[in-house]
Design a protein around this motif. Structure first.
Motif, PDB file in Angstrom:
ATOM      1  N   GLU A   9       0.815  -1.218   0.000  1.00 28.72           N
ATOM      2  CA  GLU A   9       0.000   0.000   0.000  1.00 28.72           C
ATOM      3  C   GLU A   9       0.853   1.274   0.000  1.00 28.72           C
ATOM      4  N   ILE A  10       2.114   1.150   0.359  1.00 31.96           N
ATOM      5  CA  ILE A  10       2.973   2.323   0.535  1.00 31.96           C
ATOM      6  C   ILE A  10       3.767   2.580  -0.740  1.00 31.96           C
ATOM      7  N   GLU A  11       3.468   3.689  -1.407  1.00 29.88           N
ATOM      8  CA  GLU A  11       4.172   4.070  -2.628  1.00 29.88           C
ATOM      9  C   GLU A  11       5.367   4.948  -2.271  1.00 29.88           C
ATOM     10  N   PRO A  12       6.481   4.792  -2.988  1.00 28.17           N
ATOM     11  CA  PRO A  12       7.676   5.592  -2.694  1.00 28.17           C
ATOM     12  C   PRO A  12       7.408   7.098  -2.725  1.00 28.17           C
ATOM     13  N   ASN A  13       7.869   7.764  -1.673  1.00 25.05           N
ATOM     14  CA  ASN A  13       7.814   9.228  -1.526  1.00 25.05           C
ATOM     15  C   ASN A  13       6.394   9.798  -1.600  1.00 25.05           C
ATOM     16  N   ARG A  14       5.407   8.972  -1.262  1.00 25.33           N
ATOM     17  CA  ARG A  14       4.018   9.427  -1.169  1.00 25.33           C
ATOM     18  C   ARG A  14       3.511   9.078   0.217  1.00 25.33           C
ATOM     19  N   VAL A  15       2.605   9.863   0.702  1.00 26.52           N
ATOM     20  CA  VAL A  15       2.078   9.653   2.053  1.00 26.52           C
ATOM     21  C   VAL A  15       0.876   8.720   2.014  1.00 26.52           C
ATOM     22  N   VAL A  26      -1.973   8.375  11.453  1.00 27.46           N
ATOM     23  CA  VAL A  26      -0.556   8.209  11.159  1.00 27.46           C
ATOM     24  C   VAL A  26      -0.311   8.482   9.678  1.00 27.46           C
ATOM     25  N   ALA A  27       0.795   9.157   9.397  1.00 32.53           N
ATOM     26  CA  ALA A  27       1.254   9.362   8.025  1.00 32.53           C
ATOM     27  C   ALA A  27       2.446   8.431   7.813  1.00 32.53           C
ATOM     28  N   VAL A  28       2.343   7.549   6.827  1.00 40.87           N
ATOM     29  CA  VAL A  28       3.394   6.571   6.539  1.00 40.87           C
ATOM     30  C   VAL A  28       4.032   6.941   5.203  1.00 40.87           C
ATOM     31  N   VAL A  29       5.374   6.923   5.164  1.00 40.63           N
ATOM     32  CA  VAL A  29       6.095   7.307   3.953  1.00 40.63           C
ATOM     33  C   VAL A  29       7.228   6.314   3.709  1.00 40.63           C
ATOM     34  N   SER A  30       7.412   5.953   2.438  1.00 39.20           N
ATOM     35  CA  SER A  30       8.584   5.192   2.017  1.00 39.20           C
ATOM     36  C   SER A  30       9.545   6.205   1.404  1.00 39.20           C
ATOM     37  N   ALA A  34      14.099   3.604   0.438  1.00 41.23           N
ATOM     38  CA  ALA A  34      13.188   2.510   0.813  1.00 41.23           C
ATOM     39  C   ALA A  34      12.989   2.372   2.317  1.00 41.23           C
ATOM     40  N   THR A  35      13.494   3.303   3.113  1.00 41.52           N
ATOM     41  CA  THR A  35      13.234   3.310   4.541  1.00 41.52           C
ATOM     42  C   THR A  35      11.785   3.696   4.781  1.00 41.52           C
ATOM     43  N   LEU A  36      11.094   2.942   5.616  1.00 38.22           N
ATOM     44  CA  LEU A  36       9.720   3.274   5.990  1.00 38.22           C
ATOM     45  C   LEU A  36       9.723   4.115   7.247  1.00 38.22           C
ATOM     46  N   VAL A  37       8.942   5.182   7.231  1.00 35.75           N
ATOM     47  CA  VAL A  37       8.808   6.032   8.413  1.00 35.75           C
ATOM     48  C   VAL A  37       7.330   6.298   8.651  1.00 35.75           C
TER      49      VAL A  37
END
Length: 102
Positions: A9-15, A26-30, A34-37
């Motif tokens: 579900e987590i696209e690179p550099n998108r929230v 929560v806001a999840v970002v790759s 490729a580090t997930l935060v």
């Protein structure tokens, strides 16, 4: 641990904005490496929705007043405000599922 989402579900550099059953947002970002935060979805300055802010170079900019936060540490950038720190969550990935640890 709390299940947050599927890794796919987590696209690179998108929230990815997630609201959990307990009301926590929560806001999840790759990040590009490729580090997930994951950061709590409110700006410590005035409560702006960080999940709707601009993401660039590992920094989220609050859409309300432009406060910038390091996505890895939650520390506000560009001003001398040691008390302004967004809550960053520790994540773990197991079998394609992303979990909040803290």
């Amino acid at each position: 641990m709390t299940l947050l989402c599927r890794l796919e579900e987590i696209e690179p550099n998108r929230v990815l904005h997630k609201r959990l059953d307990n009301g926590l947002e929560v806001a999840v970002v790759s990040l590009p490496d490729a580090t997930l935060v994951a950061i709590e979805n409110w700006c410590p300055h005035r409560g702006g929705p960080l999940a709707f802010g601009k993401i660039q170079d590992g920094v989220v900019t609050c859409p309300w007043h432009g406060f910038r936060y390091d996505l890895r540490t939650g520390q506000v950038l560009g001003i001398d405000q040691t008390l302004l720190r967004a809550h960053v969550f520790q994540l773990t990935v197991r079998e394609g599922q992303v979990y909040l640890v803290s």
